[in-house]
Design a protein around this motif. Structure first.
Motif, PDB file in Angstrom:
ATOM      1  N   THR A  40      46.420  51.711  45.215  1.00 54.11           N
ATOM      2  CA  THR A  40      45.417  52.543  45.870  1.00 54.11           C
ATOM      3  C   THR A  40      45.003  51.909  47.193  1.00 54.11           C
ATOM      4  N   ARG A  91      42.900  50.347  50.071  1.00 50.23           N
ATOM      5  CA  ARG A  91      41.638  49.617  50.099  1.00 50.23           C
ATOM      6  C   ARG A  91      41.306  49.251  51.538  1.00 50.23           C
ATOM      7  N   ASP A 136      48.300  47.905  41.383  1.00 43.88           N
ATOM      8  CA  ASP A 136      47.373  48.873  41.963  1.00 43.88           C
ATOM      9  C   ASP A 136      47.775  49.155  43.411  1.00 43.88           C
TER      10      ASP A 136
END
Length: 119
Positions: free
Chosen positions: A31, A33, A29
């Motif tokens: 993405t 954060r 992942d």
């Protein structure tokens, strides 16, 4: 005989041996954060929004650079004052946080490289 050429042509074997086949995880992942220690607890909307609010030695807005860098004095960029309890220089701290004066024995030890402490 040239030793460097023979060493260069020799096959290099690594000293570390890894067990098993190399594998790259299939699902990673990437993405963005929020960092756990972030004070805001949220990601900025965009870099432009972040830059509009950021301040480093004065505001970073684009309006100040419209007429060219160096065309305005630093004082025209806006006030830079520390918040209460913050200091920009060590000399501004209370006296209890100041540097202690050196004693004659310490100065002598530094100048002689510590030899005066053994004599």
């Amino acid at each position: 005989m040239r030793a460097t050429i023979s060493l260069y042509n020799a096959a290099r074997t690594p000293l570390i041996r890894f067990v098993g086949k190399r594998s790259v995880p299939k699902s990673v992942d990437h993405t963005p954060r929020v960092h756990p220690a972030s004070p805001a607890g949220a990601l900025p909307d965009s870099f432009a929004a972040y830059r509009a609010k950021a301040q480093q030695h004065g505001p970073l807005g684009r309006a100040q650079f419209s007429s060219g860098i160096g065309s305005q004095p630093g004082s025209a960029l806006g006030p830079i004052r520390p918040q209460s309890g913050e200091f920009f220089d060590r000399a501004e701290l209370p006296a209890r946080f100041g540097r202690l004066p050196w004693s004659a024995a310490e100065i002598e030890a530094v100048e002689t490289g510590g030899a005066s402490m053994l004599a």
